[in-house]
Motif scaffolding. Structure first.
Motif, PDB file in Angstrom:
ATOM      1  N   PHE A   1      61.758  13.624  74.224  1.00  0.00           N
ATOM      2  CA  PHE A   1      62.215  12.699  73.007  1.00  0.00           C
ATOM      3  C   PHE A   1      63.481  13.233  72.476  1.00  0.00           C
ATOM      4  O   PHE A   1      64.467  12.688  71.930  1.00  0.00           O
ATOM      5  CB  PHE A   1      61.207  12.145  72.384  1.00  0.00           C
ATOM      6  CG  PHE A   1      61.697  10.946  71.324  1.00  0.00           C
ATOM      7  CD1 PHE A   1      61.576   9.920  71.707  1.00  0.00           C
ATOM      8  CD2 PHE A   1      62.408  11.252  70.118  1.00  0.00           C
ATOM      9  CE1 PHE A   1      62.189   8.422  70.896  1.00  0.00           C
ATOM     10  CE2 PHE A   1      62.519  10.248  69.371  1.00  0.00           C
ATOM     11  CZ  PHE A   1      62.740   8.921  69.753  1.00  0.00           C
ATOM     12  N   TYR A   2      63.307  14.439  71.514  1.00  0.00           N
ATOM     13  CA  TYR A   2      64.484  15.202  71.167  1.00  0.00           C
ATOM     14  C   TYR A   2      65.686  15.377  71.952  1.00  0.00           C
ATOM     15  O   TYR A   2      66.936  15.080  71.574  1.00  0.00           O
ATOM     16  CB  TYR A   2      63.998  16.543  70.641  1.00  0.00           C
ATOM     17  CG  TYR A   2      65.083  17.367  70.307  1.00  0.00           C
ATOM     18  CD1 TYR A   2      65.470  17.303  68.866  1.00  0.00           C
ATOM     19  CD2 TYR A   2      65.656  18.315  70.930  1.00  0.00           C
ATOM     20  CE1 TYR A   2      66.579  18.010  68.279  1.00  0.00           C
ATOM     21  CE2 TYR A   2      66.670  19.216  70.242  1.00  0.00           C
ATOM     22  CZ  TYR A   2      67.174  19.003  69.046  1.00  0.00           C
ATOM     23  OH  TYR A   2      68.043  19.658  68.478  1.00  0.00           O
ATOM     24  N   ASN A   3      65.567  15.718  73.220  1.00  0.00           N
ATOM     25  CA  ASN A   3      66.632  15.708  74.208  1.00  0.00           C
ATOM     26  C   ASN A   3      67.301  14.338  74.564  1.00  0.00           C
ATOM     27  O   ASN A   3      68.284  14.651  75.294  1.00  0.00           O
ATOM     28  CB  ASN A   3      66.291  16.471  75.351  1.00  0.00           C
ATOM     29  CG  ASN A   3      66.137  18.098  75.089  1.00  0.00           C
ATOM     30  OD1 ASN A   3      66.312  18.665  74.025  1.00  0.00           O
ATOM     31  ND2 ASN A   3      64.930  18.604  75.826  1.00  0.00           N
ATOM     32  N   SER A   4      66.841  13.346  74.285  1.00  0.00           N
ATOM     33  CA  SER A   4      67.262  12.146  74.504  1.00  0.00           C
ATOM     34  C   SER A   4      68.776  11.708  73.632  1.00  0.00           C
ATOM     35  O   SER A   4      69.306  10.707  74.114  1.00  0.00           O
ATOM     36  CB  SER A   4      66.142  10.975  74.552  1.00  0.00           C
ATOM     37  OG  SER A   4      66.227  10.556  72.969  1.00  0.00           O
ATOM     38  N   TYR A   5      68.937  12.469  72.639  1.00  0.00           N
ATOM     39  CA  TYR A   5      69.907  12.224  71.792  1.00  0.00           C
ATOM     40  C   TYR A   5      71.206  12.876  72.146  1.00  0.00           C
ATOM     41  O   TYR A   5      70.975  14.258  72.878  1.00  0.00           O
ATOM     42  CB  TYR A   5      69.684  12.657  70.420  1.00  0.00           C
ATOM     43  CG  TYR A   5      68.860  11.859  69.705  1.00  0.00           C
ATOM     44  CD1 TYR A   5      69.241  10.963  68.717  1.00  0.00           C
ATOM     45  CD2 TYR A   5      67.524  12.044  69.821  1.00  0.00           C
ATOM     46  CE1 TYR A   5      68.281  10.368  67.871  1.00  0.00           C
ATOM     47  CE2 TYR A   5      66.362  11.208  69.020  1.00  0.00           C
ATOM     48  CZ  TYR A   5      66.817  10.314  67.955  1.00  0.00           C
ATOM     49  OH  TYR A   5      66.154   9.710  67.332  1.00  0.00           O
ATOM     50  N   GLU A   6      72.489  12.578  72.304  1.00  0.00           N
ATOM     51  CA  GLU A   6      73.588  13.073  72.524  1.00  0.00           C
ATOM     52  C   GLU A   6      73.747  14.136  71.302  1.00  0.00           C
ATOM     53  O   GLU A   6      73.284  14.054  70.293  1.00  0.00           O
ATOM     54  CB  GLU A   6      74.771  12.212  72.637  1.00  0.00           C
ATOM     55  CG  GLU A   6      74.655  11.232  73.705  1.00  0.00           C
ATOM     56  CD  GLU A   6      75.752  10.149  73.664  1.00  0.00           C
ATOM     57  OE1 GLU A   6      76.980  10.346  73.786  1.00  0.00           O
ATOM     58  OE2 GLU A   6      75.363   8.979  73.526  1.00  0.00           O
ATOM     59  N   ALA A   7      74.474  15.483  71.681  1.00  0.00           N
ATOM     60  CA  ALA A   7      74.583  16.524  70.665  1.00  0.00           C
ATOM     61  C   ALA A   7      75.141  15.983  69.408  1.00  0.00           C
ATOM     62  O   ALA A   7      74.934  16.537  68.441  1.00  0.00           O
ATOM     63  CB  ALA A   7      75.347  17.766  71.478  1.00  0.00           C
ATOM     64  N   ASN A   8      76.306  15.191  69.367  1.00  0.00           N
ATOM     65  CA  ASN A   8      76.977  14.851  68.217  1.00  0.00           C
ATOM     66  C   ASN A   8      76.334  13.404  67.715  1.00  0.00           C
ATOM     67  O   ASN A   8      77.336  12.803  66.938  1.00  0.00           O
ATOM     68  CB  ASN A   8      78.496  14.721  68.847  1.00  0.00           C
ATOM     69  CG  ASN A   8      78.618  13.426  69.659  1.00  0.00           C
ATOM     70  OD1 ASN A   8      77.684  13.113  70.637  1.00  0.00           O
ATOM     71  ND2 ASN A   8      79.844  12.875  69.720  1.00  0.00           N
ATOM     72  N   ASP A   9      75.312  13.025  68.101  1.00  0.00           N
ATOM     73  CA  ASP A   9      74.701  11.892  67.400  1.00  0.00           C
ATOM     74  C   ASP A   9      74.080  12.388  65.929  1.00  0.00           C
ATOM     75  O   ASP A   9      73.396  13.078  65.810  1.00  0.00           O
ATOM     76  CB  ASP A   9      73.373  11.411  68.355  1.00  0.00           C
ATOM     77  CG  ASP A   9      73.120   9.943  67.944  1.00  0.00           C
ATOM     78  OD1 ASP A   9      73.090   9.650  66.722  1.00  0.00           O
ATOM     79  OD2 ASP A   9      72.750   9.405  69.006  1.00  0.00           O
ATOM     80  N   LYS A  10      74.855  11.573  65.024  1.00  0.00           N
ATOM     81  CA  LYS A  10      74.512  12.013  63.540  1.00  0.00           C
ATOM     82  C   LYS A  10      73.023  11.684  63.385  1.00  0.00           C
ATOM     83  O   LYS A  10      72.287  12.384  62.352  1.00  0.00           O
ATOM     84  CB  LYS A  10      75.372  11.017  62.660  1.00  0.00           C
ATOM     85  CG  LYS A  10      76.885  11.209  62.650  1.00  0.00           C
ATOM     86  CD  LYS A  10      77.582  10.248  61.701  1.00  0.00           C
ATOM     87  CE  LYS A  10      79.142  10.708  61.951  1.00  0.00           C
ATOM     88  NZ  LYS A  10      79.859   9.759  61.052  1.00  0.00           N
ATOM     89  N   ARG A  11      72.291  10.702  64.125  1.00  0.00           N
ATOM     90  CA  ARG A  11      70.897  10.413  64.031  1.00  0.00           C
ATOM     91  C   ARG A  11      70.185  11.577  64.294  1.00  0.00           C
ATOM     92  O   ARG A  11      69.084  11.940  63.881  1.00  0.00           O
ATOM     93  CB  ARG A  11      70.677   9.197  64.925  1.00  0.00           C
ATOM     94  CG  ARG A  11      71.221   8.057  64.279  1.00  0.00           C
ATOM     95  CD  ARG A  11      70.771   6.736  65.400  1.00  0.00           C
ATOM     96  NE  ARG A  11      71.575   7.013  66.520  1.00  0.00           N
ATOM     97  CZ  ARG A  11      71.818   6.016  67.639  1.00  0.00           C
ATOM     98  NH1 ARG A  11      71.131   4.806  67.253  1.00  0.00           N
ATOM     99  NH2 ARG A  11      72.269   6.429  68.829  1.00  0.00           N
ATOM    100  N   LYS A  12      70.583  12.324  65.598  1.00  0.00           N
ATOM    101  CA  LYS A  12      69.979  13.680  65.777  1.00  0.00           C
ATOM    102  C   LYS A  12      69.880  14.549  64.682  1.00  0.00           C
ATOM    103  O   LYS A  12      68.861  15.314  64.354  1.00  0.00           O
ATOM    104  CB  LYS A  12      70.359  14.417  66.912  1.00  0.00           C
ATOM    105  CG  LYS A  12      69.816  15.443  67.591  1.00  0.00           C
ATOM    106  CD  LYS A  12      70.436  15.953  69.127  1.00  0.00           C
ATOM    107  CE  LYS A  12      69.407  16.952  69.685  1.00  0.00           C
ATOM    108  NZ  LYS A  12      70.273  17.384  70.889  1.00  0.00           N
ATOM    109  N   THR A  13      71.070  14.834  64.066  1.00  0.00           N
ATOM    110  CA  THR A  13      71.082  15.724  62.835  1.00  0.00           C
ATOM    111  C   THR A  13      70.205  15.143  61.743  1.00  0.00           C
ATOM    112  O   THR A  13      69.293  16.131  61.229  1.00  0.00           O
ATOM    113  CB  THR A  13      72.506  15.878  62.287  1.00  0.00           C
ATOM    114  OG1 THR A  13      73.356  16.294  63.211  1.00  0.00           O
ATOM    115  CG2 THR A  13      72.641  16.731  61.145  1.00  0.00           C
TER     116      THR A  13
END
Length: 535
Positions: A346-358
């Motif tokens: 689930f964590y890896n489903s985000y793109e690296a530059n997605d502000k939501r991931k940060t």
């Protein structure tokens, strides 16, 4: 009773905690005004300012906090049974009789006390509403009470299906079917909105509910949000799709409500800013600001649950998620419990530059309050510095204590108590965009219709717009936006993935789309409750 209340205005009364983007400078002034505050509580200060329910309805509203953002009830079951989170056994920690291992692996049964807590929390709220309705209420209060009760019954419907519809204080009732519970919730919501059905041209002039942006008070847009969610899941609950009505309800909120997406320029002070850590931002902006400890009256909030560390307790994510040593990161007054871990996929489903991931996750080597390496002297790996790794070695029996990204969406503050101050959204505008996008796509059988709403949220997140999307892509996008908002289990059931395999979970029993009726409730029911099929 009239009182003189001194109000401080920053840009506007409504969004006092947030900076405004249409002014070159922030103008602050004070004035004294006289108005009647009968029936409401006025809280002064930018971080807690607003109108709270008072009087007879206060106990019912307070019940919303039970289990919604704490360990061991509704929130825990929605998250740990989904592909978002796990509670790994860390040696002697977090075994808890195996209930969380079984929750994650979908081998749970009716003896799990979490289900009994969900049941009791919901019926406790229903009991308070029924007690309030047995007294003297204004038309607005009666409509609020019925909406609250409908919400508690929606939770029961979504989790257990077949429950008792009790509408009198101290009363009892036969066990109803899922269809009957659905019909009751729908009827109550249509009634408080003053309409016979949701259509493309709604007239809510007959509703006793208000339309002001008061997220602690149930209003028309909150009731419509609940209707939209009910209709979006209608096919799961009853076998009959109601997607068009979900689209209309959500569209009405977006087109008529006083809400706006909190995006660029929508900022709050970062209360977790460590003076010695240059990488800590001074402010939180956009998506991150929606969930901050000072998120009260965020312009995106439609209906939220008020939490604070003193008088409205029940949110303890800092305790649930953090490693013990992270107490020294924020100078917390209690040592965290080192529990919940985010599933790596689930964590890896985000793109690296997605502000939501940060915003959503805490990962990597950690620093203490003074900016030094945060040490874990009981480390179960060779590196003494605390390092949250997205990879989790195993669910049991020795899940590494530093493994797994940690949920940080509801961000923290320096010198925080065990209880947190963040308000928890029941409905917010970003969620309503997703409700409309999915309902419209399903009604037409065309997922491309979801792209305008999806891309509006992706734009806020700083990632490129999508040119095409399918059902799987939409579910992934919904997961990235709605992480930690107790929606993933329901979403996976609706998309047919709850039976799938994911990390450390292979069981595919279809009957687990509803939880078992708690055995304690069956035992106390004198035969009036029967178990859900399969358990």
């Amino acid at each position: 009773m009239n009182r003189f209340i001194k109000l401080t205005f920053v840009c506007s009364m409504l969004f006092t905690a947030y900076s405004c983007t249409d002014l070159d400078e922030v103008l602050e002034d004070e004035l004294t005004t006289e108005f009647s505050d009968d029936g409401v509580v006025v809280i002064e200060g930018a971080t807690d300012g607003g109108i709270l329910p008072s009087g007879t309805l206060t106990p019912a509203y307070n019940r919303l906090r039970n289990g919604s953002a704490g360990h061991g009830s509704y929130y825990s079951a929605q998250e740990v049974s989904s592909d978002e989170m796990a509670l790994g056994q860390k040696g002697g920690d977090w075994f808890d009789g195996g209930i969380w291992l079984r929750m994650h692996r979908h081998t749970f049964d009716s003896s799990n006390g979490t289900f009994n807590n969900i049941w009791n929390d919901a019926y406790g709220g229903i009991g308070e509403v029924n007690l309030a309705l047995s007294g003297s209420l204004s038309p607005s209060e009666e409509a609020q009470a019925k909406t609250l009760r409908a919400f508690f019954y929606w939770r029961l419907l979504d989790n257990f299906g077949r429950v008792k519809i009790i509408t009198t204080a101290g009363g009892d009732a036969p066990q109803a079917t899922s269809q009957q519970v659905f019909d009751f919730v729908e009827s109550e919501l249509l009634g408080v909105l003053g309409i016979g059905a949701v259509t493309s041209s709604l007239d809510l002039s007959g509703s006793a509910l208000g339309t002001a942006a008061e997220p602690y008070i149930v209003g028309q847009y909150a009731a419509l949000g609940l209707l939209a969610k009910l209709y979006l899941n209608a096919e799961v609950y009853t076998g009959t799709a109601r997607y068009q009505e979900a689209d209309w309800a959500a569209t009405y909120i977006i087109d008529n409500g006083p809400y706006q997406l909190c995006a660029d320029g929508c900022t709050v002070q970062n209360l977790a800013k460590r003076p010695a850590v240059a990488s800590d931002p001074d402010n939180l902006e956009g998506y991150a600001a929606v969930f901050a400890p000072n998120n009260q009256f965020n312009p995106e909030m439609i209906w939220s649950i008020r939490y604070d560390a003193v008088s409205a307790t029940g949110m303890n994510f800092s305790q649930m998620n953090f490693h013990y040593s992270t107490q020294l990161t924020y100078a917390l007054d209690q040592q965290p419990w080192n529990g919940y871990q985010v599933v790596e996929e689930f964590y890896n489903s985000y793109e690296a530059n997605d502000k939501r991931k940060t915003a959503n996750f805490l990962v990597g080597p950690q620093l203490d309050f003074g900016g030094n390496a945060l040490l874990d002297f009981a480390a179960d790996d060779p590196d003494l510095q605390l390092n949250y790794t997205p990879a989790i070695n195993e669910l049991e029996p020795n899940s590494l204590r530093e493994s797994g990204a940690r949920a940080a969406k509801f961000s923290f503050q320096l010198f925080g108590r065990q209880e947190m101050n963040n308000d928890y959204p029941i409905f917010r505008l970003g969620q309503v965009h997703l409700l409309r996008a999915e309902a419209r796509s399903r009604a037409a059988g065309d997922w491309s219709l979801s792209l305008p709403d999806v891309n509006a949220l992706r734009d806020r997140a700083g990632v490129a717009a999508l040119s095409s999307i399918d059902a799987a892509g939409f579910l992934a996008e919904r997961g990235r936006e709605m992480f930690q908002e107790s929606s993933r289990r329901t979403d996976q059931i609706r998309f047919g993935t709850f039976d799938d395999s994911w990390w450390e979970k292979t069981n595919s029993d279809a009957f687990r789309s509803v939880f078992p009726i708690p055995q304690a409730q069956i035992d106390a029911s004198s035969g009036s409750l029967t178990q859900n099929p399969g358990y």
